[in-house]
Scaffold this active site. Structure first.
Site, PDB file in Angstrom:
ATOM      1  N   VAL A 167    -128.212   7.823   4.319  1.00 36.89           N
ATOM      2  CA  VAL A 167    -126.799   8.022   4.707  1.00 36.89           C
ATOM      3  C   VAL A 167    -126.138   9.015   3.750  1.00 36.89           C
ATOM      4  O   VAL A 167    -125.380   9.894   4.165  1.00 36.89           O
ATOM      5  CB  VAL A 167    -126.038   6.668   4.738  1.00 36.89           C
ATOM      6  CG1 VAL A 167    -124.545   6.889   4.969  1.00 36.89           C
ATOM      7  CG2 VAL A 167    -126.605   5.764   5.832  1.00 36.89           C
ATOM      8  N   LYS A 168    -126.455   8.904   2.480  1.00 35.62           N
ATOM      9  CA  LYS A 168    -125.862   9.815   1.488  1.00 35.62           C
ATOM     10  C   LYS A 168    -126.259  11.272   1.787  1.00 35.62           C
ATOM     11  O   LYS A 168    -125.425  12.179   1.746  1.00 35.62           O
ATOM     12  CB  LYS A 168    -126.294   9.387   0.083  1.00 35.62           C
ATOM     13  CG  LYS A 168    -125.890  10.320  -1.027  1.00 35.62           C
ATOM     14  CD  LYS A 168    -124.383  10.536  -1.141  1.00 35.62           C
ATOM     15  CE  LYS A 168    -124.057  11.523  -2.260  1.00 35.62           C
ATOM     16  NZ  LYS A 168    -122.703  12.058  -2.162  1.00 35.62           N
ATOM     17  N   LEU A 169    -127.542  11.497   2.132  1.00 40.04           N
ATOM     18  CA  LEU A 169    -127.960  12.865   2.450  1.00 40.04           C
ATOM     19  C   LEU A 169    -127.275  13.358   3.721  1.00 40.04           C
ATOM     20  O   LEU A 169    -126.886  14.530   3.822  1.00 40.04           O
ATOM     21  CB  LEU A 169    -129.482  12.958   2.605  1.00 40.04           C
ATOM     22  CG  LEU A 169    -130.314  12.809   1.333  1.00 40.04           C
ATOM     23  CD1 LEU A 169    -131.793  13.051   1.624  1.00 40.04           C
ATOM     24  CD2 LEU A 169    -129.850  13.760   0.216  1.00 40.04           C
TER      25      LEU A 169
END
Ligand code: NAP
Length: 295
Positions: A167-169
């Site tokens: 999700v962060k990427l």
């Protein structure tokens, strides 16, 4: 909680300060003495050595630049045996595979692993308004939830290790695309001599508008990317990770690849340590601040 925070960079320092503000017992460590001294001067308790920090913390928070740095710190032969019984919260931006590998090694050393990458930068860390994408050990999540809620306005457990990193990427890919997309349009507006404010007024009324456009507009207009919260070199790292993961997931990585080349040209031109929005200069080379039309 007794927290050892490892890595007093742009994010580590305000996160450590916020944790102290929330009443946690924080001891901080950094590889370079310069940052350690800054933290000490700011009133943080700093450890005399890495092993002293790890020994003191029940929770180890990693705010290190990348997977290689984490490996160097956590899997130093003097440190690994000290991980036993500790909870490791990994807050840097790394890939899902890197995080899964890290989780396996932490658990093999007798620790509990929760990935907790964050969205938001220095102001959000200071205010406890980060968005935290947790994944991994449910036990570690419940044990540290109060601590995480002190740092984040949103704390979500997303499932097994790797989902938070993914999700962060995905989020950081949006930082790239929105900033690069706006830079191209704004470049055209300025090159064609259109009044920037007229363009912005129309854009703000449309479904295409994103708040980050106004947040970065002044930097673009003034060509000033100094005092970064999030430097271009980290965005390049994140986009390269995104591209690898996207391609291995069957997603066409051509857009990410082309953008990465542009960002790398910005780094080659000396913008690596400047704010990431300096990618505007790589997209619009040859602009002279003195002669810009539309400023
Ligand atoms: P930063 O300012 O560059 O700090 C990096 C930290 O990692 C420093 O403490 C540095 O120590 C340490 N480090 C690097 N290599 C090391 C090694 N081999 N051994 C030991 N320590 C090492 O980075 P940051 O902006 O705080 O970002 C940290 C992480 O959070 C990155 O993964 C970044 O992508 C992510 N992130 C950043 C932001 C942001 O707005 N800045 C927001 C969300 C996520 P030295 O002082 O010794 O070099």
């Amino acid at each position: 909680m007794k927290v050892a925070l490892l890595g007093l960079g742009l994010m580590g320092l305000p996160i450590a300060q916020r944790l102290v503000h929330c009443g946690h017992d924080v001891v901080a460590w950094n590889r370079s003495q310069e940052r350690l001294k800054i933290a000490r001067d700011e009133g943080l308790s700093v450890a005399s050595s890495l092993t002293a920090a790890v020994t003191a913390g029940e929770v180890l928070i990693l705010t290190l630049s990348d997977a290689a740095a984490i490996e160097e710190v956590l899997f130093d032969p003097s440190v690994t045996p000290l991980i036993e019984g500790k909870t490791v919260l990994q807050m840097g931006t790394i890939s899902p595979d890197e995080s899964r590998n890290l989780g396996i090694r932490v658990e093999a050393a007798g620790g509990d692993y929760l990935e907790t990458p964050v969205l938001g930068s220095i102001p959000e860390a200071r205010a406890g308004e980060l968005i935290i994408m947790a994944a991994g050990s449910e036990t570690a999540y419940h044990q540290t939830l109060l601590l995480l809620r002190g740092l984040g306005k949103e704390v979500e457990h997303l499932g097994p290790v790797g989902k938070g990193a993914a999700v962060k990427l995905a989020m950081n890919q949006l930082i790239v695309s929105l900033t690069a997309g706006f830079s191209q349009s704004l470049g055209l507006i300025r090159a064609q001599g259109v009044e920037v404010e007229q363009f912005m007024q129309l854009l703000r009324q449309s479904a295409l508008y994103a708040p980050t456009f106004d947040k970065k507009l002044k930097k673009f207009m003034e060509h000033d990317y100094s005092n970064p919260n999030f430097p271009l070199r980290h965005l390049i790292k994140d986009l390269a990770l995104f591209q690898q993961v996207a391609e291995s997931s069957g997603i066409n990585g051509a857009i990410a690849n082309a953008t990465l080349k542009v960002l790398l040209s910005g780094q080659d031109a000396g913008y690596g340590d400047e704010d990431y929005s300096s990618l505007y200069e790589a997209i619009n080379p040859g602009f002279d601040a003195e002669t810009d039309i539309g400023c």
